[in-house]
Design a protein around this motif. Structure first.
Motif, PDB file in Angstrom:
ATOM      1  N   ALA A  49     -51.400-100.822 -14.497  1.00  0.00           N
ATOM      2  CA  ALA A  49     -52.465 -99.993 -15.064  1.00  0.00           C
ATOM      3  C   ALA A  49     -52.437 -98.593 -14.463  1.00  0.00           C
ATOM      4  N   MET A  50     -52.143 -98.509 -13.175  1.00  0.00           N
ATOM      5  CA  MET A  50     -52.047 -97.205 -12.523  1.00  0.00           C
ATOM      6  C   MET A  50     -50.970 -96.345 -13.176  1.00  0.00           C
ATOM      7  N   PHE A  51     -49.779 -96.901 -13.378  1.00  0.00           N
ATOM      8  CA  PHE A  51     -48.699 -96.142 -14.011  1.00  0.00           C
ATOM      9  C   PHE A  51     -49.090 -95.719 -15.431  1.00  0.00           C
ATOM     10  N   ASN A  52     -49.792 -96.585 -16.138  1.00  0.00           N
ATOM     11  CA  ASN A  52     -50.176 -96.278 -17.515  1.00  0.00           C
ATOM     12  C   ASN A  52     -51.282 -95.237 -17.615  1.00  0.00           C
ATOM     13  N   ASN A  53     -51.915 -94.917 -16.503  1.00  0.00           N
ATOM     14  CA  ASN A  53     -52.980 -93.916 -16.498  1.00  0.00           C
ATOM     15  C   ASN A  53     -52.464 -92.487 -16.312  1.00  0.00           C
ATOM     16  N   TYR A  54     -51.151 -92.323 -16.182  1.00  0.00           N
ATOM     17  CA  TYR A  54     -50.581 -91.001 -15.914  1.00  0.00           C
ATOM     18  C   TYR A  54     -49.488 -90.660 -16.927  1.00  0.00           C
ATOM     19  N   LYS A  55     -49.262 -89.367 -17.079  1.00  0.00           N
ATOM     20  CA  LYS A  55     -48.092 -88.857 -17.807  1.00  0.00           C
ATOM     21  C   LYS A  55     -47.477 -87.803 -16.922  1.00  0.00           C
ATOM     22  N   ARG A  71     -42.756-109.434 -13.667  1.00  0.00           N
ATOM     23  CA  ARG A  71     -43.709-108.368 -13.316  1.00  0.00           C
ATOM     24  C   ARG A  71     -42.967-107.092 -12.927  1.00  0.00           C
ATOM     25  N   GLU A  72     -41.806-107.230 -12.307  1.00  0.00           N
ATOM     26  CA  GLU A  72     -40.999-106.061 -11.970  1.00  0.00           C
ATOM     27  C   GLU A  72     -40.502-105.374 -13.236  1.00  0.00           C
ATOM     28  N   VAL A  73     -40.147-106.157 -14.241  1.00  0.00           N
ATOM     29  CA  VAL A  73     -39.735-105.587 -15.525  1.00  0.00           C
ATOM     30  C   VAL A  73     -40.882-104.797 -16.142  1.00  0.00           C
ATOM     31  N   SER A  74     -42.082-105.369 -16.165  1.00  0.00           N
ATOM     32  CA  SER A  74     -43.239-104.694 -16.764  1.00  0.00           C
ATOM     33  C   SER A  74     -43.543-103.385 -16.049  1.00  0.00           C
ATOM     34  N   LEU A  75     -43.451-103.374 -14.731  1.00  0.00           N
ATOM     35  CA  LEU A  75     -43.722-102.152 -13.970  1.00  0.00           C
ATOM     36  C   LEU A  75     -42.656-101.096 -14.236  1.00  0.00           C
ATOM     37  N   ARG A  76     -41.404-101.534 -14.286  1.00  0.00           N
ATOM     38  CA  ARG A  76     -40.319-100.588 -14.583  1.00  0.00           C
ATOM     39  C   ARG A  76     -40.500 -99.957 -15.957  1.00  0.00           C
ATOM     40  N   GLN A  77     -40.882-100.766 -16.940  1.00  0.00           N
ATOM     41  CA  GLN A  77     -41.078-100.239 -18.285  1.00  0.00           C
ATOM     42  C   GLN A  77     -42.309 -99.339 -18.364  1.00  0.00           C
ATOM     43  N   ALA A  78     -43.333 -99.623 -17.547  1.00  0.00           N
ATOM     44  CA  ALA A  78     -44.499 -98.742 -17.497  1.00  0.00           C
ATOM     45  C   ALA A  78     -44.119 -97.372 -16.943  1.00  0.00           C
ATOM     46  N   ILE A  79     -43.262 -97.353 -15.938  1.00  0.00           N
ATOM     47  CA  ILE A  79     -42.784 -96.072 -15.394  1.00  0.00           C
ATOM     48  C   ILE A  79     -41.996 -95.313 -16.460  1.00  0.00           C
ATOM     49  N   ALA A  80     -41.051 -95.996 -17.108  1.00  0.00           N
ATOM     50  CA  ALA A  80     -40.210 -95.343 -18.114  1.00  0.00           C
ATOM     51  C   ALA A  80     -41.016 -94.817 -19.290  1.00  0.00           C
ATOM     52  N   GLY A  81     -42.112 -95.495 -19.623  1.00  0.00           N
ATOM     53  CA  GLY A  81     -42.904 -95.106 -20.784  1.00  0.00           C
ATOM     54  C   GLY A  81     -43.940 -94.031 -20.525  1.00  0.00           C
ATOM     55  N   ASN A  82     -44.077 -93.600 -19.274  1.00  0.00           N
ATOM     56  CA  ASN A  82     -45.128 -92.639 -18.939  1.00  0.00           C
ATOM     57  C   ASN A  82     -44.592 -91.430 -18.187  1.00  0.00           C
ATOM     58  N   CYS A  83     -43.374 -91.025 -18.548  1.00  0.00           N
ATOM     59  CA  CYS A  83     -42.786 -89.830 -17.932  1.00  0.00           C
ATOM     60  C   CYS A  83     -42.001 -89.054 -18.984  1.00  0.00           C
ATOM     61  N   ARG A  84     -41.796 -87.783 -18.708  1.00  0.00           N
ATOM     62  CA  ARG A  84     -41.035 -86.928 -19.624  1.00  0.00           C
ATOM     63  C   ARG A  84     -39.533 -87.035 -19.377  1.00  0.00           C
ATOM     64  N   ASN A  85     -39.157 -87.424 -18.163  1.00  0.00           N
ATOM     65  CA  ASN A  85     -37.750 -87.583 -17.801  1.00  0.00           C
ATOM     66  C   ASN A  85     -37.599 -88.866 -16.993  1.00  0.00           C
ATOM     67  N   SER A  86     -36.967 -89.874 -17.569  1.00  0.00           N
ATOM     68  CA  SER A  86     -36.805 -91.156 -16.879  1.00  0.00           C
ATOM     69  C   SER A  86     -35.424 -91.226 -16.230  1.00  0.00           C
ATOM     70  N   ILE A  87     -35.400 -91.695 -14.981  1.00  0.00           N
ATOM     71  CA  ILE A  87     -34.167 -91.723 -14.197  1.00  0.00           C
ATOM     72  C   ILE A  87     -33.973 -93.118 -13.613  1.00  0.00           C
ATOM     73  N   LEU A  88     -32.870 -93.753 -13.983  1.00  0.00           N
ATOM     74  CA  LEU A  88     -32.484 -95.047 -13.429  1.00  0.00           C
ATOM     75  C   LEU A  88     -31.442 -94.823 -12.344  1.00  0.00           C
ATOM     76  N   VAL A  89     -31.649 -95.432 -11.174  1.00  0.00           N
ATOM     77  CA  VAL A  89     -30.664 -95.375 -10.090  1.00  0.00           C
ATOM     78  C   VAL A  89     -30.052 -96.762  -9.924  1.00  0.00           C
ATOM     79  N   ALA A  90     -28.727 -96.822  -9.797  1.00  0.00           N
ATOM     80  CA  ALA A  90     -28.052 -98.127  -9.693  1.00  0.00           C
ATOM     81  C   ALA A  90     -26.735 -97.966  -8.957  1.00  0.00           C
ATOM     82  N   ASP A  91     -26.634 -98.541  -7.760  1.00  0.00           N
ATOM     83  CA  ASP A  91     -25.339 -98.535  -7.091  1.00  0.00           C
ATOM     84  C   ASP A  91     -24.479 -99.663  -7.663  1.00  0.00           C
TER      85      ASP A  91
END
Length: 261
Positions: A159-165, A188-208
């Protein structure tokens, strides 16, 4: 794979002790370090153990993540390089959503000298690092702290992530499948990751490189969803068709790292 008696004994030792140095294993079996390394390489190729700086660790049961302490030192040179690259993309005064994981903790450490950041995160490691700069504004959710990871995985965090842009959303994944599907160890980790991706203008995935082909049971999203994908190398084999795709290569940033001594 046919496992020798010595290789099976190595797995039993690692299951009991979690970690062992190559030298200690060589002494235990009265063989050369080169012999142990060959055994470890075969077991690592079968995803039964994981090589780590100075030795080898038990890979855990299928579908289970490594401990946070182990993840902090796994592929550390690559994670440092990726985190510095991410930090250099973000200007002073930016607003950022930051997800969980050891690489994102390193990103936060590299952002400490940035000025006037607004950071919304469920990653207490990142919050504490960025809190060392009094010019930053840090927002964290309420709820129960997940230990030893020191993060909050809850509906309140989502909910916190969804309250911001915000300007930037930074997140990692548990694993990436050969078809590009993104996976994690908990839905739950998937839902949080998707909340971050859906509430930003530039989404960045990091993966080694350890994330490619790493089995994790909860799926959600695709590697083409983020605006930017930052990796330290491109895997081949079953991943070759994925990285031949223009919609994948167009968002890919490859960061080479030096081996840390």
């Amino acid at each position: 794979m046919n496992i020798s008696t010595r290789q099976r004994d190595i797995i039993d030792i690692l299951r009991r002790d979690s970690f062992a140095s190559i030298e200690a294993l060589a002494d235990h079996f009265a063989v050369t370090p080169q012999t142990v390394r060959r055994d470890v390489n075969m077991l690592s190729d079968a995803n039964l153990v994981r090589r780590r700086h100075g030795g080898v660790e038990y890979a855990g049961e299928p579908g289970m993540n490594l401990s946070y302490d182990s993840r902090q030192v796994t592929n550390i040179a690559a994670k440092h390089a990726i985190s510095l690259y991410v930090a250099n993309l973000i200007p002073d005064g930016a607003s950022i959503l930051i997800g969980i994981g050891s690489t994102l903790e390193l990103v936060a450490l590299n952002l400490v000298d940035h000025r006037h950041l607004t950071v919304i995160t469920n990653n207490l490691n990142a919050a504490m690092a960025l809190g060392n700069n009094p010019g930053n504004r840090i927002v964290i959710p309420g709820g129960t702290l997940r230990l030893p990871d020191r993060d909050v995985i809850s509906p309140d965090a989502e909910a916190m992530f969804n309250n911001y842009k915000v300007d930037y959303g930074l997140f990692g994944v548990g694993g990436i499948e050969p078809d590009g599907t993104l996976t994690d160890f908990d839905h739950r980790e998937v839902s949080l990751r998707q909340a971050i991706a859906g509430n930003c203008r530039n989404s960045i995935l990091v993966a080694d490189k350890s994330k490619f082909g790493r089995p994790a049971p909860a799926k959600g999203g695709h590697i083409t969803d983020p605006d930017i994908v930052i990796v330290d190398s491109i895997p081949d084999g079953p991943f070759a068709p994925l990285f031949d795709r223009q919609d994948v290569r167009s968002r890919l940033h490859i960061v080479k790292s030096e081996v840390l001594k």
